[in-house]
Scaffold this motif. Structure first.
Motif, mmCIF file in Angstrom:
data_model
loop_
_atom_site.group_PDB
_atom_site.id
_atom_site.type_symbol
_atom_site.label_atom_id
_atom_site.label_comp_id
_atom_site.label_asym_id
_atom_site.label_seq_id
_atom_site.Cartn_x
_atom_site.Cartn_y
_atom_site.Cartn_z
ATOM 1 N N PRO A 404 5.297 4.999 -1.209
ATOM 2 C CA PRO A 404 6.165 5.049 -2.394
ATOM 3 C C PRO A 404 6.906 3.742 -2.653
ATOM 4 O O PRO A 404 7.374 3.497 -3.773
ATOM 5 C CB PRO A 404 7.137 6.185 -2.069
ATOM 6 N N THR A 405 6.977 2.884 -1.632
ATOM 7 C CA THR A 405 7.662 1.604 -1.822
ATOM 8 C C THR A 405 6.703 0.497 -2.253
ATOM 9 O O THR A 405 7.137 -0.606 -2.569
ATOM 10 C CB THR A 405 8.370 1.177 -0.522
ATOM 11 N N GLY A 406 5.413 0.783 -2.246
ATOM 12 C CA GLY A 406 4.426 -0.241 -2.576
ATOM 13 C C GLY A 406 4.052 -0.239 -4.046
ATOM 14 O O GLY A 406 4.293 0.722 -4.781
#
Length: 548
Positions: A404-406
């Motif tokens: 989800p952070t990429g």
């Protein structure tokens, strides 16, 4: 009143792929010929030939690098990153290609991963896009109404022939290849559904086990047709594994040409007769929209187009969908019934409770049999008939990153993206810790509400979205109908490993595999366009006392 099909984007079979592969070589090769004429030297010819080959390699390398730079820039523009790559140790990742071929032949399915199909499927509904796909979809859809797919008289006729042949062979103490019998049943019913005339494969002798003294059965035109159809599908499946280089392998001969001659020898006269009748008939707007009770699918298609190529391609597409996928489902359902006697007993009890020992089932009977539907769905989950599919992007898009952070992953235009429902259907994060176990109750108990209902796209045996299978309910009805008839007629079923050809038995090392499903398998699942059991599914069955 005829509705013309949109023109195809591909103009000739077996030519376009070779031109695409060899196109970059044409100019250098022509230059070699001219220079050799002027130089007149064998040494010069060798030198120039080598230079030509190197120039082709250089051109391809430059094209790849330019494309990679463009995609990197376009990904940045869209705020995305390129997907991770799996590179082999050898140049061009040839080692990975070799491993893939070896795994496909020798390992359990799932542990490896358009133009190839054109010489067989043409521009039919499964192998076309855009206006051509919309055309095929629109003219085929009316034929799969509830009234059409719940006419069981035709199915009952072929089911009765199949069950009687099974009974006769089993009564002599010899096992049967259920996969072979059910493939005959679906082929005969599919050709009757399509043309109004069966190919008649159920009228020929069934095969014998490999160790039986009468193991060679007499061949017939129907057997030749079925064998040729299977050979063509194996060829186009091999092309998918070979990737863009397959035209190099078939440069001197299209490997589908010979089997398709056999297939077309059966199909083409039927198509020509249907077109002839259509040209002598006037159709009004009402008849174009409605499907008559005695109308075959071909009768319906020729009201909309009389283009022989369009008709040919659509018929073959529907035949694969109507015959192979249903045969695969019935084969693997029966396999699971041999593996899980408690499921067999519970399902047979439901059949006797709702339909009885001999009555022909109705559409409403099938609708009421919840456990039957659960058994079919659980089989479709673990063994979807079409386990791999491919979609090609029209324009550049992004896909979500599991992190989800990429950043999202960038997929360029005209990129083919393969996905496997076979693997997805067995993932524990979607189906729970028992995802590899066969348990029909997961479609009936709390797990249905926990996993499938909140996320219906985890179950895609019939695809989804605009291209969802038109014949989904027809397939459910046909599979359900035959299973009911089978369980009415036979009271027990078991595998016969001794009848299974030795080369088609699961390797001994599978018993030590990490995967639960692989450890317990008693057959060797394989794939051409659809899944099947290598060497057949050899079983013994006991006829029920209360049977018809």
């Amino acid at each position: 009143m005829e509705e013309e099909a949109p023109p195809s984007r591909l103009t000739s079979r077996g030519v376009t792929p070779q031109i695409r592969v060899f196109g970059p070589m044409i100019a250098p090769a022509f230059g070699v010929v001219l220079l050799n004429v002027f130089l007149g030297s064998a040494l010069g010819f060798i030198w120039l030939s080598s230079a030509c080959l190197l120039s082709v390699v250089a051109v391809l390398f430059v094209r790849i690098q330019i494309r990679a730079m463009w995609e990197w820039w376009d990904a940045r523009r869209m705020g995305a990153i390129r997907p991770p790559r799996f590179d082999g140790k050898w140049p061009g990742s040839i080692d990975l290609l070799i491993e893939q071929f070896d795994a496909f032949i020798n390992d359990y399915f799932g542990e490896w991963f358009q133009a190839t199909m054109y010489s067989v499927l043409g521009t039919g509904v499964f192998n076309s896009d855009g206006d051509m796909w919309k055309f095929h979809r629109s003219i085929t859809r009316p034929f799969f109404s509830r009234d059409r797919i719940s006419h069981f008289e035709m199915l009952d006729n072929y089911a009765d022939i199949a069950l009687n042949k099974m009974r006769d062979r089993l009564s002599s103490g010899v096992s049967i290849d259920f996969q072979d019998v059910i493939s005959r049943f679906t082929l005969d019913s599919a050709t009757d559904f399509l043309f109004g005339a069966s190919v008649g494969s159920l009228l020929t002798d069934l095969p014998y086990p490999h160790h039986h003294p009468s193991k060679v059965a007499k061949s017939s035109p129907a057997d030749d047709f079925a064998a040729a159809f299977a050979e063509a599908q194996l060829t186009i499946a091999a092309r998918n594994r070979q990737g863009w280089v397959w035209p190099l392998i078939e440069i001197f001969k299209d490997r589908t040409a010979d089997p398709m001659k056999v297939v077309n020898a059966y199909i083409d006269p039927i198509l020509q007769e249907a077109v002839r009748r259509a040209k002598e008939t006037s159709y009004d707007q009402k008849s174009l929209k409605e499907v008559e009770d005695d109308e075959t699918l071909l009768d319906h298609l020729v009201k909309h187009t009389q283009d022989p190529q369009v008709l040919h391609d659509e018929i073959l597409n529907i035949m694969i969908a109507g015959r192979d996928t249903t045969a695969a489902t019935l084969t693997f359902v029966t396999y699971f019934l041999t593996m899980y006697p408690s499921v067999f007993t519970r399902l047979r009890n439901e059949v006797l409770e709702h339909v009885g020992p001999s009555r022909r089932p109705t559409y409403d009977d099938i609708k009421e049999m919840k456990y039957l539907r659960a058994v079919i769905n659980e089989t479709l989950r673990l063994y979807p008939p079409v386990p791999i599919n491919v979609r090609t992007t029209i324009e550049a898009i992004t896909l979500p990153n599991p992190d989800p952070t990429g950043k999202p992953f960038y997929i360029p235009a005209k990129a083919a993206t393969a996905y496997s429902v076979f693997i997805m259907h067995r993932r524990k994060e979607y189906w729970g810790p028992d995802a590899e176990e066969f348990d029909p109750d997961r479609f009936l108990d709390h797990r249905l509400h926990k996993y499938l209902i909140p996320n219906p796209f985890i179950f895609l045996p019939f695809n989804a979205g605009p291209r969802i299978c038109l014949g989904q309910q027809f397939a459910y009805n046909e599979v359900s109908f035959f299973l009911i008839r089978l369980l009415q007629r036979f009271s027990s079923i078991e595998l016969d490993p001794s009848a299974q050809p030795p080369e088609s038995r699961p390797p001994a090392e599978w018993a030590k595999a990490k995967s639960y499903r692989k450890r317990v398998e008693k057959i060797f699942p394989k794939l051409h366009l659809t899944m099947y059991s290598m060497g057949g599914l050899w079983v013994k069955m006991s006829e029920a006392n209360e049977g018809p």
